[in-house]
Design a protein around this motif. Structure first.
Motif, mmCIF file in Angstrom:
data_model
loop_
_atom_site.group_PDB
_atom_site.id
_atom_site.type_symbol
_atom_site.label_atom_id
_atom_site.label_comp_id
_atom_site.label_asym_id
_atom_site.label_seq_id
_atom_site.Cartn_x
_atom_site.Cartn_y
_atom_site.Cartn_z
ATOM 1 N N TYR A 127 -4.103 -0.392 9.567
ATOM 2 C CA TYR A 127 -3.241 0.066 10.856
ATOM 3 C C TYR A 127 -1.609 -0.401 10.490
ATOM 4 C CZ TYR A 127 -6.719 1.508 14.156
ATOM 5 O OH TYR A 127 -7.569 2.102 14.796
ATOM 6 N N HIS A 128 -0.784 0.544 10.570
ATOM 7 C CA HIS A 128 0.641 0.245 10.332
ATOM 8 C C HIS A 128 1.449 0.012 11.536
ATOM 9 C CE1 HIS A 128 1.691 4.526 10.112
ATOM 10 N NE2 HIS A 128 0.547 4.706 9.598
ATOM 11 N N SER A 129 0.897 0.650 12.394
ATOM 12 C CA SER A 129 1.338 0.298 13.939
ATOM 13 C C SER A 129 -0.025 0.123 14.979
ATOM 14 C CB SER A 129 2.202 1.549 14.289
ATOM 15 O OG SER A 129 1.233 2.685 14.697
ATOM 16 N N PRO A 130 0.175 -0.138 16.129
ATOM 17 C CA PRO A 130 -0.969 -0.292 17.106
ATOM 18 C C PRO A 130 -1.741 0.833 17.141
ATOM 19 C CG PRO A 130 0.935 -1.116 17.929
ATOM 20 C CD PRO A 130 1.435 -0.433 16.890
ATOM 21 N N SER A 131 -1.182 2.166 16.889
ATOM 22 C CA SER A 131 -1.908 3.385 17.062
ATOM 23 C C SER A 131 -1.962 4.403 15.831
ATOM 24 C CB SER A 131 -1.608 4.236 18.218
ATOM 25 O OG SER A 131 -0.042 4.715 18.177
ATOM 26 N N TYR A 132 -1.452 4.169 14.587
ATOM 27 C CA TYR A 132 -1.395 4.879 13.450
ATOM 28 C C TYR A 132 -1.972 3.741 12.348
ATOM 29 C CZ TYR A 132 1.358 7.851 16.082
ATOM 30 O OH TYR A 132 1.913 9.007 16.869
ATOM 31 N N ALA A 133 -2.957 4.595 11.625
ATOM 32 C CA ALA A 133 -3.506 3.680 10.462
ATOM 33 C C ALA A 133 -3.809 4.600 9.107
ATOM 34 C CB ALA A 133 -4.932 3.423 10.952
ATOM 35 N N TYR A 134 -3.577 4.265 8.049
ATOM 36 C CA TYR A 134 -4.202 4.872 6.872
ATOM 37 C C TYR A 134 -5.825 4.861 6.973
ATOM 38 C CZ TYR A 134 0.699 3.994 5.125
ATOM 39 O OH TYR A 134 1.812 3.956 5.212
ATOM 40 N N PHE A 160 1.253 -1.173 0.082
ATOM 41 C CA PHE A 160 0.106 -0.045 -0.152
ATOM 42 C C PHE A 160 0.841 1.276 -0.034
ATOM 43 C CE2 PHE A 160 -2.473 3.475 2.205
ATOM 44 C CZ PHE A 160 -3.739 3.110 1.861
ATOM 45 N N THR A 161 0.637 2.303 -1.007
ATOM 46 C CA THR A 161 1.321 3.352 -0.974
ATOM 47 C C THR A 161 0.474 4.577 -1.016
ATOM 48 O OG1 THR A 161 3.293 2.307 -2.300
ATOM 49 C CG2 THR A 161 3.203 4.768 -2.166
ATOM 50 N N ASP A 162 0.809 5.599 -0.253
ATOM 51 C CA ASP A 162 0.122 6.798 0.101
ATOM 52 C C ASP A 162 0.858 7.819 -0.095
ATOM 53 O OD1 ASP A 162 -1.851 8.575 0.820
ATOM 54 O OD2 ASP A 162 -1.341 8.538 3.019
ATOM 55 N N LYS A 163 0.529 8.610 -1.111
ATOM 56 C CA LYS A 163 1.174 9.668 -1.382
ATOM 57 C C LYS A 163 0.410 10.984 -1.189
ATOM 58 C CE LYS A 163 3.514 9.493 -5.224
ATOM 59 N NZ LYS A 163 4.035 9.375 -6.717
ATOM 60 N N THR A 164 1.151 12.242 -0.599
ATOM 61 C CA THR A 164 0.446 13.584 -0.280
ATOM 62 C C THR A 164 1.221 14.355 -1.113
ATOM 63 O OG1 THR A 164 1.537 13.910 1.788
ATOM 64 C CG2 THR A 164 -0.523 12.572 1.811
ATOM 65 N N SER A 165 0.905 15.768 -1.055
ATOM 66 C CA SER A 165 1.745 16.777 -1.466
ATOM 67 C C SER A 165 3.292 16.845 -0.794
ATOM 68 C CB SER A 165 1.077 17.998 -1.452
ATOM 69 O OG SER A 165 0.725 18.532 -0.119
ATOM 70 N N ARG A 166 2.984 16.260 0.258
ATOM 71 C CA ARG A 166 4.577 16.556 1.042
ATOM 72 C C ARG A 166 5.268 15.224 1.507
ATOM 73 N NH1 ARG A 166 4.234 20.299 5.301
ATOM 74 N NH2 ARG A 166 6.252 19.919 5.463
ATOM 75 N N SER A 167 4.605 14.150 1.112
ATOM 76 C CA SER A 167 5.243 12.730 1.552
ATOM 77 C C SER A 167 4.719 11.681 0.785
ATOM 78 C CB SER A 167 5.111 12.612 3.338
ATOM 79 O OG SER A 167 3.688 12.141 3.338
ATOM 80 N N GLN A 168 5.488 10.675 0.867
ATOM 81 C CA GLN A 168 5.020 9.291 0.444
ATOM 82 C C GLN A 168 5.475 8.199 1.326
ATOM 83 O OE1 GLN A 168 5.836 8.439 -3.670
ATOM 84 N NE2 GLN A 168 6.316 6.325 -3.316
ATOM 85 N N THR A 169 4.334 7.503 1.767
ATOM 86 C CA THR A 169 4.786 6.359 2.612
ATOM 87 C C THR A 169 4.319 5.174 2.190
ATOM 88 O OG1 THR A 169 2.619 6.637 4.037
ATOM 89 C CG2 THR A 169 4.395 7.839 4.664
ATOM 90 N N SER A 170 5.012 4.102 2.560
ATOM 91 C CA SER A 170 4.460 2.681 1.794
ATOM 92 C C SER A 170 4.504 1.626 3.008
ATOM 93 C CB SER A 170 5.521 2.059 0.819
ATOM 94 O OG SER A 170 5.595 3.018 -0.146
#
Length: 172
Positions: free
Chosen positions: A140-147, A111-121
């Motif tokens: 969820y990509h960690s216990p407290s953070y999710a796309y 899963f890749t998420d791209k915004t105007s300031r970043s890109q996370t995979s």
């Protein structure tokens, strides 16, 4: 599979309410806080009864009424607290990494998420969990953070859900 959506303040607030409402630690803390109020009423009522000449049945009735109101209304107050604090956090700084336009690409690798300031995979094997509520999908990509994927801003929600669930490890 690719899609774009605009993540709003409302979407982010809904995620926080969902996350805190489903967190075991927060549920435990909320339960303790719901119990502390009635215990305070009982202790205060007992001390008041010792000091003043007041009708015991009336005092017990008042304590029961206050405790019932506390137990019923405290979760709503807690939800309001989460909403206010999330809004304050959003107002504190630059939120271009969270809010705004997101371009998502999903394939067999991840899963890749791209915004105007970043890109996370995120590789599928590293996903922690996949959950949903009536408004959003949460990967969820960690216990407290999710796309956060707003359902109303994605074309075919069932297709997106199926794609994610098919690619996640069986343990999730």
């Amino acid at each position: 599979m690719e899609f774009e959506y605009e993540l709003t303040e409302k979407d982010y607030i809904n995620f926080n309410i969902f996350h805190f409402g489903n967190s075991k630690a927060v549920k435990r803390s909320l339960l303790v806080q719901r119990i502390i109020g009635p215990l305070f009423f009982i202790v205060f009522g007992y001390l008041y009864y010792q000091i003043e000449t007041v009708s015991l049945p009336l005092l017990i009735l008042v304590i029961i009424a206050l405790s019932a109101v506390w137990i019923i209304l405290y979760p709503m107050r807690f939800k309001g607290y989460i909403t206010r604090n999330t809004k304050r956090m959003i107002e504190e700084g630059n939120n271009a990494l969270i809010l705004g336009k997101h371009h998502v690409t999903m394939n067999k690798n991840g899963f890749t998420d791209k915004t105007s300031r970043s890109q996370t995979s995120l590789q599928w094997k590293n996903a922690v969990s996949f959950q949903e509520d009536k408004d959003n999908l949460y990967l969820y990509h960690s216990p407290s953070y999710a796309y956060i994927i707003p359902k109303d801003k994605v074309g075919n929600v069932e297709e997106v859900k199926k794609f994610i669930q098919t690619n996640l490890p069986a343990s999730i």
